[in-house]
Design a protein around this motif. Sequence first.
Motif, mmCIF file in Angstrom:
data_model
loop_
_atom_site.group_PDB
_atom_site.id
_atom_site.type_symbol
_atom_site.label_atom_id
_atom_site.label_comp_id
_atom_site.label_asym_id
_atom_site.label_seq_id
_atom_site.Cartn_x
_atom_site.Cartn_y
_atom_site.Cartn_z
ATOM 1 N N UNK A 191 -3.503 -5.209 2.599
ATOM 2 C CA UNK A 191 -2.185 -4.668 2.243
ATOM 3 C C UNK A 191 -2.058 -3.225 2.726
ATOM 4 N N UNK A 192 -0.837 -2.902 3.181
ATOM 5 C CA UNK A 192 -0.582 -1.582 3.763
ATOM 6 C C UNK A 192 0.750 -1.057 3.237
ATOM 7 N N UNK A 193 0.725 0.139 2.667
ATOM 8 C CA UNK A 193 1.937 0.792 2.177
ATOM 9 C C UNK A 193 2.266 1.980 3.071
ATOM 10 N N UNK A 194 3.497 2.033 3.569
ATOM 11 C CA UNK A 194 3.968 3.175 4.356
ATOM 12 C C UNK A 194 4.585 4.209 3.420
ATOM 13 N N UNK A 195 4.375 5.481 3.739
ATOM 14 C CA UNK A 195 4.950 6.592 2.988
ATOM 15 C C UNK A 195 5.815 7.415 3.936
ATOM 16 N N UNK A 196 7.092 7.543 3.646
ATOM 17 C CA UNK A 196 8.007 8.320 4.485
ATOM 18 C C UNK A 196 8.743 9.339 3.627
ATOM 19 N N UNK A 224 -8.586 -1.705 -2.117
ATOM 20 C CA UNK A 224 -8.401 -2.330 -0.804
ATOM 21 C C UNK A 224 -7.075 -1.943 -0.147
ATOM 22 N N UNK A 225 -6.210 -1.291 -0.892
ATOM 23 C CA UNK A 225 -4.883 -0.936 -0.372
ATOM 24 C C UNK A 225 -4.997 0.215 0.625
ATOM 25 N N UNK A 226 -4.336 0.069 1.788
ATOM 26 C CA UNK A 226 -4.305 1.122 2.793
ATOM 27 C C UNK A 226 -2.948 1.795 2.849
#
Length: 384
Positions: A191-196, A224-226
């Motif tokens: 899983x991958x969360x983008x931050x803007x 495990x979250x990226x």
Amino acid sequence: MAGRGLRIGVLAGEASGDILGARLLAALRKRYPELQVEGIGGPLMQAQGLDSLFPMERLSVMGFVEPLKRLPELLRIRRSVYQHFLANPPDIFIGIDSPDFCLRLEWKLRRAGIATAHLVSPSVWAWRRGRIRKIGRAVDRMLCLFPFETAIYQQHAIAADFVGHPLADEIPVQIDRTAARAELGLPASGRLLALLPGSRGGEVGLLAPLFLATAQRLARADPELGFVLPAAGPERLAQLQALLPAFSELPLTLVEGRSREVMMAADAVLLASGTATLEALLVQCPMAVAYRMSPLSWALVSRLVQTPFAALPNILAGRALVPELIQDAATVEALVAAVQPLLYNSQVTREQQQAFASIHQALALGFGDRCADAVAAVLESRSH
């Protein structure tokens, strides 16, 4: 008039307007091969045949103080453009965005008998609704990027057309997230969360620490979250790099630019309210939206805004489609609670993505051709 020459005046004051103007000019040239274009625009419009009377960069000013410092020059340029078109009247003059500069010019030209249109509606539906009367005096037709914008013009008997949004034409409906990750050098799985946290220094200063603290809390719950964080240019990159030592344990990738590709790669995004929310919608990236501003700015804005939603996806959907946490509501705890369902609840993400796909389809109308249709309608009405 198809097939014969057409002479138009056009003015764009910044890079986003140059993109829109180039698409408009390309569509008009298909109908009017002998098209002549004068005014102000950037390299993209000049590549479509625009003879720019002044460098567009002279109009590209941001904020409150800079325009005041440059006011004499801006007024001189506007006066010169007006005098040029008064002496050499075009078949139609089209202002693109930059309403504070363009609407006064359009009003003077229209008063002199020249047909006018304006591309990109000011946010009269959200605040400063009194501007609608000024717009009605300035333009023969308003060209709107979003469907909800035309209603207020119709209420005031001002001709307005919904022309769609060029990004909806440009961005494919089907997104390959695996390919986007590979292009950015990100792990193919996990899983991958983008931050803007925004593109302006003030936005990043207020939101980036909040977003990083939220990421820290999410990472503790799921090791495990990226995370991936795009910087909107060299200055923002340096600003973000200065913050990261306090969050050194975060599994975070910092990228310069490429925010659209980052959202294409991510499973979800936490982002500042603004134009990036439209791109997130179009690439079908589930989102939570936040915003903070200075207490004084918030005190002023909160009294002026007349819309129940701040986030563009919610305005387009006409309902609370995505979580939006504004000012004091934007806390780490609230953002964690808003983001977690996007990462771990497939029903929540599916509901957002289905609505995003429907909105995408509604906005993809063939922007350039629809703009050309609207311009042709003004010319036709003036010919009778």
